[in-house]
Design a protein around this motif. Structure first.
Motif, mmCIF file in Angstrom:
data_model
loop_
_atom_site.group_PDB
_atom_site.id
_atom_site.type_symbol
_atom_site.label_atom_id
_atom_site.label_comp_id
_atom_site.label_asym_id
_atom_site.label_seq_id
_atom_site.Cartn_x
_atom_site.Cartn_y
_atom_site.Cartn_z
ATOM 1 N N ILE A 46 -8.391 -1.854 0.384
ATOM 2 C CA ILE A 46 -8.230 -2.684 1.578
ATOM 3 C C ILE A 46 -9.569 -3.377 1.815
ATOM 4 O O ILE A 46 -10.599 -2.713 2.039
ATOM 5 N N LYS A 47 -9.554 -4.672 1.755
ATOM 6 C CA LYS A 47 -10.785 -5.443 1.909
ATOM 7 C C LYS A 47 -11.327 -5.255 3.309
ATOM 8 O O LYS A 47 -10.638 -5.475 4.299
ATOM 9 N N LEU A 79 0.800 -1.230 0.000
ATOM 10 C CA LEU A 79 0.000 0.000 0.000
ATOM 11 C C LEU A 79 0.834 1.283 0.000
ATOM 12 O O LEU A 79 0.438 2.311 0.539
ATOM 13 N N ASN A 90 -7.681 -7.139 -5.623
ATOM 14 C CA ASN A 90 -6.224 -7.000 -5.627
ATOM 15 C C ASN A 90 -5.541 -8.034 -6.507
ATOM 16 O O ASN A 90 -4.516 -7.747 -7.133
#
Length: 426
Positions: free
Chosen positions: A424-425, A205, A310
């Motif tokens: 971001i899950k 990230l 992702n």
């Protein structure tokens, strides 16, 4: 006693007037008035149209620089005036008129510059062929950027993908004697750069713009070091790559003007045709394309539908490396047969500008890259013709076009909504 109240309201639709294009047209028309109108040379410019044709010939196109200059100026002034009138009424300027304005501006300037040169005869086929050839790395680079940004990843590292692709292509082709091995190595080089981008941007990230800039600097330093310490130590065996073959497509290559330009080229050009068509088809007509556009616009919604956001982004960034790596192969397998430090000369950044100018669409990126390639070729051609335009200005031309093209689209082009935003899950 009841009172009837009239609650109806008259809704007025707000008219949005965008004065940017009319102002640009007016400024360019005024500039053209002084340059190609008042200061037009009294010479005849000759464009040769038959180069590359074997079975027949086409008469040359002859234009008086002064006469054509004034025709262009009058046309541009008329279109600029019409643009102001149309915009004042709240209507959009017809795209046909916009294209016509740029046609007269570009051709008028071209005739004026050639008329001011020592030699006023130019092969149009040579100009366009060189423009297409020089566009190849930018086309592949912008397509690589397209695959990333449509997936939600900003790819500033196009320059590094081109540069490492050029280096690995030269090294592998020189060692094996096969340009095809060099092309495969260029793809691998592009993937290696993409792998660094994907790992840091998607897994860890890290800010995508920062990663791209750092990777560009890293690859520039690494390839420069290896060039001076490895390739120059034994250039005959490590930096003398064979070129990819060039072949002519029968019948099609004999179409006047465009035939020799489009169908008598290096095999990498034909691969480019296929790549552009495949990416357009895949993005717009396949399930993969729908999912790619979904994760680039609304990754949360795509996730709720069961798409691994992702993982798809990671895959597409690696695929972008394959595409951009082929663009790097141009420098050492088509243009020249050896690698030089920083030989991409910022074309990765121009490819990124072409992506924005082309509005994140495959064919838009293609035509934007062709425009920048045309300015590069025009620089070389005008230098050979002995134009009176300063060479420093000619060298600046591709970058000036890049700046004006991108600046002119500020507020109009909108990239994918999730581009540059890590997912971001939840």
């Amino acid at each position: 006693m009841s009172v009837a109240l009239d609650t109806s309201r008259t809704e007025e639709t707000a008219v949005v007037r965008r004065w940017k294009n009319p102002i640009i047209y007016a400024v360019l028309a005024a500039l053209s008035f002084f340059l190609i109108g008042l200061n037009a040379p009294d010479k005849t410019v000759v464009f040769r149209l038959s180069d590359g044709l074997k079975n027949f010939s086409i008469p040359d196109l002859s234009l008086n620089a002064g006469v054509y200059g004034w025709i262009s100026v009058v046309a541009m002034v008329a279109i600029a005036a019409f643009a102001f009138i149309t915009m004042n009424k709240g209507r959009e300027i017809p795209r046909g008129l916009q294209g016509l304005f740029w046609f007269f501006f570009i051709t008028g300037m071209l005739v004026w510059v050639i008329g001011a040169a020592r030699s006023s005869e130019l092969s149009l086929v040579t100009l366009l062929t060189g423009a297409l050839t020089l566009s190849i790395p930018m086309i592949f680079g912008s397509l690589g950027g397209l695959l990333c940004e449509r997936s939600g990843i900003v790819n500033i590292a196009i320059e590094a993908q081109l540069l490492l692709g050029a280096f690995t292509a030269a090294l592998a082709a020189s060692m094996t004697g096969s340009p095809w091995v060099g092309l495969l190595a260029a793809m691998i080089g592009g993937v290696l750069v993409s792998l660094i981008l994907a790992v840091f941007a998607i897994k860890y990230l890290v800010d995508q713009t920062i990663v791209g800039v750092v990777v560009n600097v890293l690859v520039a330093g690494l390839t420069g070091f290896l060039y001076s310490r490895v390739l120059q130590a034994d250039p005959a065996h490590l930096n003398s790559a064979p070129k990819l073959p060039t072949f002519e497509i029968p019948v099609l290559s004999q179409i006047p003007v465009i035939g020799p330009v489009l169908f008598n080229q290096s095999v990498l050009v034909y691969i480019m045709y296929i790549t552009v068509a495949l990416i357009w088809f895949a993005l717009n007509k396949t399930k993969w394309g729908l999912r790619t556009r979904a994760v680039g616009e609304h990754p949360k919604a795509a996730d709720t539908l069961g798409i691994n956001v992702n993982r798809l982004r990671f895959t597409n960034v690696l695929l972008a490396g394959v595409v951009a790596g082929m663009g790097g192969a141009f420098f050492t397998l088509v243009s020249v047969s050896s690698f030089n430090a920083n030989m991409t000369a910022g074309q990765g950044y121009i490819a990124l500008a072409a992506l924005i100018f082309g509005r994140w669409k495959p064919f838009g990126a293609l035509f934007a890259s062709l425009l920048f390639g045309f300015t590069l070729q025009l620089n070389f051609v005008l230098s050979l013709l002995g134009t009176s335009v300063p060479t420093e200005l000619l060298a600046m031309l591709p970058y000036l076009v890049t700046i004006f093209a991108v600046a002119g689209l500020v507020g109009v082009s909108r990239g994918p909504a999730a581009s540059g935003k890590p997912y971001i899950k939840g």
